[in-house]
Design a protein around this motif. Sequence first.
Motif: not given
Length: 113
Positions: A30-35, A87-94, A101-102, A105-109
């Motif tokens: 959920h934090l990644e999607r929020a990011h 589209g970056n998830t905000g994590r160090v590994e990213a 890619p987004i 559902d988030l791309a639509d929003a």
Amino acid sequence: MRGNRTARKLYAIEMTAAAGASTTEVRWHHLERAHILSQPYPWLHTRNHVEMLKAAAKEHDRRESWGQLIRIVVAAPGSWSGRYPVGNTGRVEAGLTTPMPIPQDLADALGDT
């Protein structure tokens, strides 16, 4: 309210879900999607990284914690200037500058103004 109402509403839903998550994996999901949703908005983007830092600290994850500290510093300027990896998830590994890619559902929003 400034900006995209749908994206901001979904951001709030994702952050609430992260706060109430029963597992670490669900919290980070959920934090990644929020990011992804927060990137265009300086305050939300920074707030998201603060919550990611709290999650990393709670898990005693030093690498993620350091990465989130750096991201807290660059989040608002990146949002203000429009220079963030979409589209970056905000994590160090990213990675700090890697576009990703987004989810549809988030791309639509994000496209719904």
